[in-house]
Structures are given as C-alpha cells and as structure tokens.
Design an enzyme around this catalytic site. Structure first.
Site, PDB file in Angstrom:
ATOM      1  N   GLY A  10     -51.833  36.042  22.222  1.00  0.00           N
ATOM      2  CA  GLY A  10     -50.543  36.275  21.565  1.00  0.00           C
ATOM      3  C   GLY A  10     -50.136  34.977  20.903  1.00  0.00           C
ATOM      4  O   GLY A  10     -49.773  34.022  21.580  1.00  0.00           O
ATOM      5  N   HIS A  11     -50.277  34.915  19.596  1.00  0.00           N
ATOM      6  CA  HIS A  11     -49.997  33.677  18.856  1.00  0.00           C
ATOM      7  C   HIS A  11     -48.720  33.869  18.033  1.00  0.00           C
ATOM      8  O   HIS A  11     -48.631  34.804  17.237  1.00  0.00           O
ATOM      9  CB  HIS A  11     -51.181  33.314  17.940  1.00  0.00           C
ATOM     10  CG  HIS A  11     -52.430  32.995  18.701  1.00  0.00           C
ATOM     11  ND1 HIS A  11     -53.601  32.612  18.104  1.00  0.00           N
ATOM     12  CD2 HIS A  11     -52.678  32.977  20.044  1.00  0.00           C
ATOM     13  CE1 HIS A  11     -54.515  32.386  19.041  1.00  0.00           C
ATOM     14  NE2 HIS A  11     -53.985  32.610  20.213  1.00  0.00           N
ATOM     15  N   LYS A  29     -50.846  27.305  19.655  1.00  0.00           N
ATOM     16  CA  LYS A  29     -51.955  27.301  18.680  1.00  0.00           C
ATOM     17  C   LYS A  29     -51.544  28.000  17.386  1.00  0.00           C
ATOM     18  O   LYS A  29     -51.875  27.546  16.295  1.00  0.00           O
ATOM     19  CB  LYS A  29     -53.190  28.001  19.274  1.00  0.00           C
ATOM     20  CG  LYS A  29     -53.763  27.298  20.498  1.00  0.00           C
ATOM     21  CD  LYS A  29     -54.912  28.070  21.109  1.00  0.00           C
ATOM     22  CE  LYS A  29     -54.506  29.394  21.724  1.00  0.00           C
ATOM     23  NZ  LYS A  29     -53.614  29.305  22.887  1.00  0.00           N
ATOM     24  N   GLN A  37     -56.755  31.720  23.787  1.00  0.00           N
ATOM     25  CA  GLN A  37     -56.725  31.251  25.187  1.00  0.00           C
ATOM     26  C   GLN A  37     -56.757  29.708  25.220  1.00  0.00           C
ATOM     27  O   GLN A  37     -56.268  29.086  24.303  1.00  0.00           O
ATOM     28  CB  GLN A  37     -57.885  31.861  25.998  1.00  0.00           C
ATOM     29  CG  GLN A  37     -57.705  33.350  26.276  1.00  0.00           C
ATOM     30  CD  GLN A  37     -58.096  34.241  25.124  1.00  0.00           C
ATOM     31  OE1 GLN A  37     -59.194  34.176  24.629  1.00  0.00           O
ATOM     32  NE2 GLN A  37     -57.197  35.106  24.689  1.00  0.00           N
ATOM     33  N   GLY A  89     -45.476  39.778  28.416  1.00  0.00           N
ATOM     34  CA  GLY A  89     -44.095  39.549  28.848  1.00  0.00           C
ATOM     35  C   GLY A  89     -43.997  38.938  30.233  1.00  0.00           C
ATOM     36  O   GLY A  89     -42.903  38.716  30.752  1.00  0.00           O
ATOM     37  N   ASP A 140     -51.453  29.494  25.383  1.00  0.00           N
ATOM     38  CA  ASP A 140     -50.036  29.469  25.010  1.00  0.00           C
ATOM     39  C   ASP A 140     -49.517  28.061  24.730  1.00  0.00           C
ATOM     40  O   ASP A 140     -48.345  27.749  24.977  1.00  0.00           O
ATOM     41  CB  ASP A 140     -49.157  30.131  26.099  1.00  0.00           C
ATOM     42  CG  ASP A 140     -49.574  31.572  26.340  1.00  0.00           C
ATOM     43  OD1 ASP A 140     -50.009  32.226  25.382  1.00  0.00           O
ATOM     44  OD2 ASP A 140     -49.459  32.023  27.495  1.00  0.00           O
ATOM     45  N   GLU A 141     -50.359  27.208  24.206  1.00  0.00           N
ATOM     46  CA  GLU A 141     -49.955  25.825  23.911  1.00  0.00           C
ATOM     47  C   GLU A 141     -49.180  25.731  22.601  1.00  0.00           C
ATOM     48  O   GLU A 141     -48.567  24.684  22.322  1.00  0.00           O
ATOM     49  CB  GLU A 141     -51.201  24.921  23.800  1.00  0.00           C
ATOM     50  CG  GLU A 141     -52.036  24.804  25.082  1.00  0.00           C
ATOM     51  CD  GLU A 141     -53.130  25.869  25.154  1.00  0.00           C
ATOM     52  OE1 GLU A 141     -53.104  26.810  24.345  1.00  0.00           O
ATOM     53  OE2 GLU A 141     -54.001  25.742  26.033  1.00  0.00           O
TER      54      GLU A 141
HETATM   55  P1  GDP Z   1     -50.297  30.285  21.434  1.00  0.00           P
HETATM   56  O1  GDP Z   1     -50.816  31.443  22.191  1.00  0.00           O
HETATM   57  O2  GDP Z   1     -51.006  29.018  21.766  1.00  0.00           O
HETATM   58  O3  GDP Z   1     -50.252  30.522  19.950  1.00  0.00           O
HETATM   59  O4  GDP Z   1     -48.784  30.081  21.919  1.00  0.00           O
HETATM   60  P2  GDP Z   1     -47.665  31.243  22.129  1.00  0.00           P
HETATM   61  O5  GDP Z   1     -47.214  31.722  20.810  1.00  0.00           O
HETATM   62  O6  GDP Z   1     -48.152  32.255  23.106  1.00  0.00           O
HETATM   63  O7  GDP Z   1     -46.548  30.430  22.883  1.00  0.00           O
HETATM   64  C1  GDP Z   1     -45.925  29.316  22.320  1.00  0.00           C
HETATM   65  C2  GDP Z   1     -44.429  29.589  22.221  1.00  0.00           C
HETATM   66  O8  GDP Z   1     -43.741  28.380  21.982  1.00  0.00           O
HETATM   67  C3  GDP Z   1     -44.055  30.499  21.056  1.00  0.00           C
HETATM   68  O9  GDP Z   1     -42.930  31.246  21.396  1.00  0.00           O
HETATM   69  C4  GDP Z   1     -43.719  29.499  19.938  1.00  0.00           C
HETATM   70  O10 GDP Z   1     -42.810  30.026  18.967  1.00  0.00           O
HETATM   71  C5  GDP Z   1     -43.073  28.400  20.724  1.00  0.00           C
HETATM   72  N1  GDP Z   1     -43.226  27.039  20.185  1.00  0.00           N
HETATM   73  C6  GDP Z   1     -44.324  26.483  19.582  1.00  0.00           C
HETATM   74  N2  GDP Z   1     -44.093  25.162  19.367  1.00  0.00           N
HETATM   75  C7  GDP Z   1     -42.853  24.895  19.838  1.00  0.00           C
HETATM   76  C8  GDP Z   1     -42.057  23.714  19.936  1.00  0.00           C
HETATM   77  O11 GDP Z   1     -42.469  22.622  19.549  1.00  0.00           O
HETATM   78  N3  GDP Z   1     -40.824  23.832  20.508  1.00  0.00           N
HETATM   79  C9  GDP Z   1     -40.339  25.019  20.968  1.00  0.00           C
HETATM   80  N4  GDP Z   1     -39.133  25.034  21.507  1.00  0.00           N
HETATM   81  N5  GDP Z   1     -41.062  26.149  20.899  1.00  0.00           N
HETATM   82  C10 GDP Z   1     -42.302  26.083  20.353  1.00  0.00           C
HETATM   83  P1  IMO Z   2     -53.367  32.855  23.933  1.00  0.00           P
HETATM   84  O1  IMO Z   2     -54.431  32.946  22.874  1.00  0.00           O
HETATM   85  C1  IMO Z   2     -52.567  32.595  28.219  1.00  0.00           C
HETATM   86  C2  IMO Z   2     -55.271  34.822  30.884  1.00  0.00           C
HETATM   87  C3  IMO Z   2     -54.757  36.021  31.663  1.00  0.00           C
HETATM   88  C4  IMO Z   2     -55.628  35.947  32.899  1.00  0.00           C
HETATM   89  C5  IMO Z   2     -56.980  35.463  32.351  1.00  0.00           C
HETATM   90  C6  IMO Z   2     -57.989  36.574  32.095  1.00  0.00           C
HETATM   91  O2  IMO Z   2     -52.091  33.504  23.583  1.00  0.00           O
HETATM   92  O3  IMO Z   2     -53.227  31.442  24.415  1.00  0.00           O
HETATM   93  P2  IMO Z   2     -58.200  38.519  30.268  1.00  0.00           P
HETATM   94  O4  IMO Z   2     -57.271  39.646  29.913  1.00  0.00           O
HETATM   95  O5  IMO Z   2     -58.486  37.584  29.139  1.00  0.00           O
HETATM   96  O6  IMO Z   2     -59.453  38.988  30.941  1.00  0.00           O
HETATM   97  O7  IMO Z   2     -57.388  37.665  31.379  1.00  0.00           O
HETATM   98  O8  IMO Z   2     -56.671  34.826  31.121  1.00  0.00           O
HETATM   99  N1  IMO Z   2     -55.075  34.887  29.411  1.00  0.00           N
HETATM  100  C7  IMO Z   2     -54.202  34.117  28.743  1.00  0.00           C
HETATM  101  N2  IMO Z   2     -53.281  33.230  29.177  1.00  0.00           N
HETATM  102  N3  IMO Z   2     -52.746  32.775  26.904  1.00  0.00           N
HETATM  103  C8  IMO Z   2     -53.672  33.646  26.439  1.00  0.00           C
HETATM  104  O9  IMO Z   2     -53.971  33.771  25.135  1.00  0.00           O
HETATM  105  C9  IMO Z   2     -54.427  34.399  27.379  1.00  0.00           C
HETATM  106  N4  IMO Z   2     -55.397  35.325  27.261  1.00  0.00           N
HETATM  107  C10 IMO Z   2     -55.786  35.612  28.523  1.00  0.00           C
HETATM  108  O10 IMO Z   2     -53.386  35.875  31.966  1.00  0.00           O
HETATM  109  O11 IMO Z   2     -55.150  34.964  33.780  1.00  0.00           O
HETATM  110 MG    MG Z   3     -50.109  32.962  23.496  1.00  0.00          MG
END
Ligand code: GDP
Ligand code: IMO
Ligand code: MG
Length: 443
Positions: A42-43, A18, A230, A308, A15-16
C-alpha cells in the site's frame, strides 16, 4: 549512452514512505517499474490535494509516467482493475500508453486466498490475506498461471478447468488437516471463469515484455526507477524468517524481478522512516509499548494502508539499518516522517544489542530467534520542536537553496547522526505527507 537504473528500497519492515519518495524521484524519470510483491503493498502519494493509495500500480502513474508491472510481481486482476477505476475517479487515466504488464507475471486466483486462510499464516505471521504466499508457491512449483495465459480467453478456460479440481482437493485437504476450523470454501470453476475472462479481456491491451522495454530504454539513455514493495526485513531469505513475505524486496530483487542485469543498476536509494514500524508478527527489538509509542502511533497515523491494521512502533534501530545497508548497498537514503518525532522529547536510537550470551553486536544477528532476544543499547539525542504542518512547510519554503540547513538544529543533528552511523548520505528529508513537504540535500 547508457541510462540510469535507480532502485528504491524499503530499509526496514515496509511502510517507510516508498510511494512518496518514488513519486518525488519520478518527476525526473522515464519509467517506473514495480519488481516484486503484489496487492499486499500500500503506497501512498499525497499530491495536488488528493491522496492516492496504490497497491499494484507503480507510483509513476500519478505523474503519467510509463509504469511497468514486472515479471516478479504477482497480480490479482480484481485488485488491479478496481485500482485503475479508483484512479480514474480521481482524474488519472491509466491507459496502455502509461501501464504495461509483463506477460510472465503470475496471476492470483481465489484459491490462493483460500489456501492462505486455510494455512493459518494470517494468525501466525499476520499476512495480508491477499494470496501472496500461495501465488509465489505456485510460481516456484511451476504450476502457476501467468498474465499471458489470462489474456488468452480460449486457453484460459481450458487451463482453469484443468487446474481448479486439484486446487479444490488441496484446499479440502488443508482444511481437513484442522489448521482452520471453518469449512473449506467451494471453488466454483464456472464462477471463476466468468469473473476472470472479462478481466483478461480488459487487461489484454497492457500486455508487454517489460524486461526488454526497460533494457531498451536504458540503452537509449533513459532513467528507470525500480520501485520496491515491502521492506528489507520482510525479504524471504534475508528478513526475519518466517515472519516475512514471499518475495525479494531487497535491491537484488530488482534484477530478478524486472529482468535486468546487475550492471543496469547505478544507484540504490534506501527509504528510512525516522523511527521503526512493523505490521504483523516477528522480532522488533526497539518496540515501544508505552505512552511514547502510543503518541507516535497516533501522530504518525500508523495504521496500515492495505489492511487498516495498527502498526507496531518503536525507536530507530541502527543495528537493523546497518544490516540493511549490507543487504542493499545503499548509495543514499531518504529519511521520512521526521516531523512525527517533533514534540515527543528526547529521542533514542539503538546503536548496539546485548545478546543472551553476554556478547554485544552493532549489527542485527542473522538468526531470527537471537534477534528476538536482543536487548537494544540506546544513544540519546535532543528532541525536535513540535512544529505544526504549517511550520514545517514554512521551514521547507523559507530554507530553499539551503539544503538540510532549512531544518531546525536538533532535526539536522538527528539526520547527521543517522548519516554518520550508516556512512551513507541522506538525499532528502521528508517532513510531511505532501509532495512538497520534502527537503533535498541539494536544492
Ligand atoms: P510505503 O508503503 O512505503 O509507500 O508507505 P505507506 O504509504 O504505507 O505509509 C507511509 C505513510 O506516511 C503514508 O500515509 C504517507 O502519506 C505518510 N508519509 C510519508 N512521508 C511522510 C512524512 O515525511 N511525514 C508524514 N507526516 N507523513 C508521511
Ligand atoms: P508496503 O509495500 C508492511 C507484511 C504483513 C505480514 C508479512 C507477510 O506497503 O511497504 P504477506 O501478505 O506479504 O504474505 O504478509 O508482510 N507486509 C507488509 N508490511 N508494508 C507492506 O507493504 C507489507 N506487505 C506485507 O503484514 O507481516
Ligand atoms: Mg505501505
């Protein structure tokens, strides 16, 4: 002329951001390839006033780039078809000219989720409940069913009738062992056949050999982005085992997951959230359980894209990031969500850990239990102004051509400090969820 292979990796616990970074970089790419993970990811991409949440589809689909689901991914066809429909409702058509799925990709069935539930890993590790672990177990045990078999309608029926009874016995056994006190769910093979056969037919036109396609594209001088899911510390071997996922998010996973040699990789981009978050159980030395943590959670909307769930939050951890640099070999980093740190006062970055035996280390220990006991030593940095989204956008627009000098002074100092600690240059700094809310090092 050989093309360029660029891997985008989560440097922390997932969730960085990506999705946003892959979307930004894909403007200039020919192919986007997902190399591991599955519907647990979840990207998020925010573009043209719309929010796209992708689980299995590579982030390239939003720009209509050739998007490949490679052999290292585990595909739940129910999630994939729902996702294609959702995108279509948002005006993005994902046809066979855009999406390709490798015939070797393993398929997730209802028994994988049932086994995950029965194993209790949801409670122990905080897994996402998508059947990821059991699907990779089947792959390693050589008992899995692959995408090439899913789309062969006659063969599929025979294989499912062959596999289902043993899965039923396995599930009953796991439930009987008392890990879960509920009753074992019934695996009705006829129901599974009638759900999966049409999905196979629907997805058949997407079948291909993604490894060969990527290698041919690279030989033809094309740019290929490898999209990790991840994050580094969720890697099966090098993460905080057993609090990890069952695949290899680290950069090396791109080679084994997509079927390319290490010489195909020219660049490795680490996505670094300006603070740290983690979903689920496991060590987290810089975790904040106070008001600052609550502020970051709310301001950063740190709730999972897939489940969520509330994400745990904490200060940036340079000891983890140093380890991440070693494991991935980053050639540059992308710092995201810097805007969220605005207005929370002085900032802290963990630069070393005190360990129980009195030793001090500046790199996260390999041992999970030791990491659990590490006490961070912090460096303090000046706070970043509490800009509104509009003010950040104005800074980005007003500073065009100035690279990072568009950032407020203390924000720039934070970025330079991270670069200095890691010895890796930042290629971009993101200050909002939108596609435009990003500052590149060189405009
Ligand atoms: P991923 O799994 O690495 O693709 O990251 P996620 O989508 O799960 O979580 C990142 C969240 O931060 C998403 O809701 C993005 O829309 C949001 N986001 C990404 N970059 C930024 C940023 O620079 N600032 C803010 N406020 N939100 C960001
Ligand atoms: P993205 O690509 C954050 C975590 C789960 C759990 C562990 C193992 O959006 O960054 P799993 O269902 O993969 O066997 O769960 O990994 N986890 C994530 N945490 N971002 C994700 O994906 C994740 N995918 C799995 O919360 O701790
Ligand atoms: Mg994510």
């Amino acid at each position: 002329m050989m093309g360029r292979g660029i891997v985008v990796v989560g440097s922390q616990f997932g969730d960085e951001g990506k999705g946003k970074i892959v979307d930004t970089l894909s403007d200039n790419a020919d192919i986007v390839a997902r190399y591991q993970g599955g519907g647990n990811a979840g990207h998020t991409i925010v573009a043209n006033g719309k929010t796209f949440k992708l689980h299995l589809l590579p982030s390239g689909v939003v720009r209509g780039k050739r998007s490949l689901i490679c052999a290292g991914v585990v595909v739940d066809p129910r999630i994939l078809c729902a996702e294609i429909d959702e995108l279509s409702a948002l005006g993005i058509v994902v046809g066979p000219s855009v999406l390709g799925i490798d015939v070797r990709t393993h398929v997730i069935f209802p028994w994988h989720q049932a086994l995950e539930a029965a194993s209790g890993s949801g409670k122990k590790i905080g897994t996402t409940g998508k059947g990821i672990g059991p699907a990779y177990e089947d792959a390693a045990a050589r008992t899995g069913l692959r995408f090439g078999e899913l789309i062969d309608s006659q063969g599929l029926v025979a294989r499912l009738r062959e596999i289902a009874p043993s899965k039923q016995r396995l599930i009953q056994g796991v439930y009987a062992s008392g890990v879960d006190d509920g009753g074992a769910p019934e695996m009705d093979v006829e129901k599974i056949i009638s759900a999966y056969s049409p999905l196979g037919t629907l997805l058949a036109p997407f079948a291909c050999d993604t490894s060969h396609e990527i290698n041919s594209a690279l030989r033809g001088g094309k740019r290929v982005l490898f999209e990790g899911a991840q994050g580094t510390f969720l890697d099966k071997e090098f993460g905080t085992y057993p609090f990890v996922t069952s695949s290899h998010p680290i950069a090396g996973g791109a080679c084994t997951g997509a079927g390319v040699g290490p010489t195909a990789i020219s660049e490795v981009h680490g996505v670094v959230k300006a603070y740290t978050t983690r979903v689920g159980a496991g060590p987290f030395p810089t975790e904040l359980a106070d008001g600052v943590g609550e502020l970051i959670t709310q301001k950063g909307r740190e709730f999972g894209t897939t489940t969520g769930r509330r994400r745990r939050v904490g200060w940036l951890d340079a000891c983890l990031l140093r380890r991440s640099c070693e494991l991935n070999g980053f050639t540059c980093i992308h710092i995201t969500k810097l805007d969220i740190l605005g207005g929370i006062g002085k900032l802290k970055v963990a630069t070393s850990y005190a360990l129980p035996d009195g030793a001090v280390t500046d790199i996260a220990p390999a041992d999970t239990e030791l990491l659990e006991k590490a006490i961070p030593n912090y460096e303090e940095l000046d706070g970043i102004p509490d800009f509104s989204g509009e003010e950040w956008r104005a800074a980005v627009d007003g500073g065009k051509g100035n690279g990072f000098n568009a950032l407020p002074t203390n924000a720039l100092a934070y970025v330079r400090r991270i670069e200095g600690i890691l010895g890796v240059p930042a290629a971009s700094v993101s200050v909002g969820p939108g596609r435009e809310e990003i500052i590149r090092a060189k405009d």
